[in-house]
Design an enzyme around this catalytic site. Structure first.
Site, short mmCIF file in Angstrom:
data_model
loop_
_atom_site.label_atom_id
_atom_site.label_comp_id
_atom_site.label_asym_id
_atom_site.label_seq_id
_atom_site.Cartn_x
_atom_site.Cartn_y
_atom_site.Cartn_z
N HIS A 109 -33.93 -20.38 2.66
CA HIS A 109 -35.11 -21.27 2.97
C HIS A 109 -35.36 -22.16 1.85
O HIS A 109 -35.42 -21.74 0.56
CB HIS A 109 -36.34 -20.45 3.20
CG HIS A 109 -37.24 -21.26 4.11
ND1 HIS A 109 -38.28 -22.18 3.82
CD2 HIS A 109 -37.32 -21.12 5.49
CE1 HIS A 109 -38.84 -22.56 4.54
NE2 HIS A 109 -38.51 -22.01 5.76
N ASP A 118 -35.99 -16.69 11.27
CA ASP A 118 -34.95 -16.69 12.48
C ASP A 118 -34.29 -15.30 12.62
O ASP A 118 -33.45 -14.82 13.56
CB ASP A 118 -33.82 -17.88 12.44
CG ASP A 118 -34.67 -19.01 13.03
OD1 ASP A 118 -35.42 -18.93 13.64
OD2 ASP A 118 -34.33 -20.02 12.17
N1 CMC Z 1 -25.97 -18.00 3.24
C1 CMC Z 1 -25.35 -18.21 2.09
N2 CMC Z 1 -25.84 -19.05 0.87
C2 CMC Z 1 -26.94 -19.67 1.16
C3 CMC Z 1 -27.51 -19.51 2.35
C4 CMC Z 1 -27.19 -18.67 3.28
N3 CMC Z 1 -27.83 -18.81 4.58
N4 CMC Z 1 -28.88 -20.57 2.23
C5 CMC Z 1 -28.48 -21.14 0.99
N5 CMC Z 1 -27.70 -20.61 0.38
C6 CMC Z 1 -26.93 -20.85 -0.93
C7 CMC Z 1 -26.25 -22.26 -0.89
O1 CMC Z 1 -24.81 -22.01 -0.75
C8 CMC Z 1 -26.49 -22.48 -2.21
O2 CMC Z 1 -25.69 -22.28 -3.24
P1 CMC Z 1 -25.05 -22.83 -4.54
O3 CMC Z 1 -26.27 -23.41 -5.23
O4 CMC Z 1 -24.27 -21.96 -5.39
O5 CMC Z 1 -24.53 -24.05 -4.01
C9 CMC Z 1 -27.93 -22.44 -2.60
O6 CMC Z 1 -28.13 -21.31 -1.61
C10 CMC Z 1 -28.93 -23.40 -2.10
O7 CMC Z 1 -28.66 -23.72 -0.83
P2 CMC Z 1 -29.14 -24.95 0.01
O8 CMC Z 1 -28.15 -25.45 1.24
O9 CMC Z 1 -29.05 -26.28 -1.02
O10 CMC Z 1 -30.62 -25.14 0.35
P3 CMC Z 1 -31.30 -25.89 1.32
O11 CMC Z 1 -32.71 -25.45 0.79
O12 CMC Z 1 -31.12 -27.50 1.28
O13 CMC Z 1 -31.23 -25.34 2.60
C11 CMC Z 1 -31.37 -23.78 4.58
C12 CMC Z 1 -32.15 -24.29 3.27
C13 CMC Z 1 -32.67 -23.16 5.49
C14 CMC Z 1 -31.01 -24.85 5.37
C15 CMC Z 1 -30.18 -22.76 4.25
O14 CMC Z 1 -30.80 -21.76 3.26
C16 CMC Z 1 -29.33 -22.41 5.49
O15 CMC Z 1 -28.48 -23.31 5.80
N6 CMC Z 1 -29.47 -21.33 5.64
C17 CMC Z 1 -29.02 -20.93 6.91
C18 CMC Z 1 -29.42 -21.51 8.40
C19 CMC Z 1 -30.89 -20.97 8.89
O16 CMC Z 1 -30.81 -19.65 8.73
N7 CMC Z 1 -31.68 -21.89 9.07
C20 CMC Z 1 -33.27 -21.28 9.68
C21 CMC Z 1 -34.03 -22.02 8.28
S1 CMC Z 1 -35.78 -21.15 8.48
C22 CMC Z 1 -36.28 -21.60 10.21
C23 CMC Z 1 -36.40 -23.16 10.16
O17 CMC Z 1 -36.57 -23.89 9.44
O18 CMC Z 1 -36.15 -23.52 11.57
#
Ligand code: CMC
Length: 378
Positions: A261, A315
């Site tokens: 998140h 989720d």
């Molecule tokens: N699985 C594996 N690694 C992850 C995940 C994950 N679900 N989420 C973040 N990371 C890692 C990512 O690879 C990155 O690592 P590094 O710094 O080594 O490159 C680091 O954590 C930061 O990730 P990010 O993608 O830059 O983080 P963000 O804040 O842009 O994205 C997110 C947040 C929710 C989009 C992301 O965690 C994600 O894609 N999660 C999976 C999809 C998901 O479950 N979405 C629902 C979100 S909650 C409800 C909502 O908002 O609707």
């Protein structure tokens, strides 16, 4: 004006001053209008919570009754909206159907009077009342059946489950569903709320605002993740396969759905409540093998990614609860939308109070002064 550096995803950049909700991602705290989510999940109802979010205070008993009655009265949708839905392809995603239907409401209720409190209240009531009916209607229409009419004697949550399954739900299941709606009703400046506020800032109508927010919620990085969690748990198949699945995801740098998140660096407080609800449901209605896989995955992800603050988000457990309630997987995100309408409408009202149109800047990184190239010489 202070110029600031470009931040991908606008991370950490405040897009509004808001009193609607508050998150502390370091300790896993969420409040709506200052009230902790745990208290609302335990003591409130979805419509009372929606009232609190939208009008900024708890309703007196009479006000809540009037609000509930108005919403019950406006649950039906016009036959032309049903007919419009009959022209949608049955293979289309219900979120696309919902986006189109929400936008269509603007055609039927086209008077826009943003300075008239009666108009604002009417739009709030209509959107809260009709969105669930439209979600349930499309579910029947895509199977070639007539939609089930709403029932005025049922609560908001029970009526939705009734419209979906054509069967009055067990009160406990309706109660569980109502808590799910409370938990999804609002969550500060997430992508769909930002989208709602940007659209609201142009002073357009609330149906266009909700349609735009529904479109934003549909993506797999936002509301669409709950659907993908169920697919992922089915794909893993057994507890033994959790570790190899995770290793493969990490090796290919793929995201694990339902984890991570932008704000929470600990387990999402909503995931904790949903997990407890899932356990209560399983105790009453029988277990789900996918829950054992989910538990094993949560443990394995904590070991590998806990240091990065990657824990279950809202989720991760919601899909398991919805499945037990007999809700088809591709309706999970529309259900998220049913709840989040409350938050979008709260932000709409707040945006109108001190509106200034959103018009951010950009950092241009292209070229300048290039010559026009004729088609023959390209
Ligand atoms: N699985 C594996 N690694 C992850 C995940 C994950 N679900 N989420 C973040 N990371 C890692 C990512 O690879 C990155 O690592 P590094 O710094 O080594 O490159 C680091 O954590 C930061 O990730 P990010 O993608 O830059 O983080 P963000 O804040 O842009 O994205 C997110 C947040 C929710 C989009 C992301 O965690 C994600 O894609 N999660 C999976 C999809 C998901 O479950 N979405 C629902 C979100 S909650 C409800 C909502 O908002 O609707």
């Amino acid at each position: 004006m202070v110029a600031c550096e470009f931040q991908p995803g606008l991370e950490g950049i405040p897009a509004a001053q808001s009193q609607v909700s508050f998150v502390n991602g370091q300790v896993g705290k969420l409040e709506y209008r200052g009230v902790p989510i745990e208290a609302l999940a335990e003591k409130s109802s979805f419509l009372e919570t929606a009232y609190l979010l939208i009008w900024g205070k708890f309703p007196k008993a009479d006000d809540l009754e009037a609000f509930q009655e108005d919403i019950t009265h406006h649950r039906r949708i016009k036959y032309r909206i049903r007919d419009m839905m009959k022209c949608f392809p049955e293979s289309g995603h219900p979120m696309d159907a919902l986006q189109a239907s929400a936008a269509a409401l603007g055609l039927f209720y086209s008077r826009r009077a943003l300075d008239d409190p009666a108009y604002i209240r009417g739009a709030v009531v209509r959107l809260l009342a009709k969105i669930p009916t439209m979600v349930a209607a499309f579910e029947h229409i895509r199977k070639g059946n007539d939609p089930v009419q709403p029932r005025d004697d049922l609560s908001y949550a029970a009526n939705f489950l009734y419209m979906l399954n054509e069967q009055e739900p067990d009160p406990f299941l309706a109660h569980v569903f109502d808590i799910c709606l409370i938990l999804h009703a609002e969550h500060t400046m997430n992508a769909s709320t930002f989208s709602a506020r940007v659209t609201a800032s142009t002073l357009t109508d609330p149906y266009a605002i909700v349609a735009s927010a529904v479109g934003t919620l549909a993506g797999p990085l936002h509301g669409g993740a709950n659907e993908e969690v169920i697919t992922m748990l089915a794909e893993i198949g057994s507890v033994e396969k959790v570790q190899p699945f995770l290793e493969e995801k990490l090796a290919t740098k793929s995201k694990i759905m339902g984890f991570g998140h932008r704000v929470y660096k600990v387990k999402d407080p909503r995931a904790k409540i949903l997990q407890k609800l899932a356990e209560e449901l399983f105790a009453r209605t029988g277990g789900d093998p996918a829950y054992e896989i989910a538990l094993a995955l949560e443990k394995a992800v904590a070991e590998k990614l806990g240091s990065k603050g990657i824990y279950p988000n809202v989720d991760f457990y919601s899909g398991l609860v919805y499945q037990k309630l007999g809700i088809p997987t591709d309706l999970f995100t529309p259900i998220f939308a049913i709840a989040r309408v409350a938050g979008w409408l709260a932000h709409w009202r707040e945006q109108l109070e001190t509106n200034r149109i959103y018009r951010p800047s950009q950092v241009y990184v292209g070229e300048h002064g290039l010559p026009y190239i004729t088609p023959e010489s390209r």
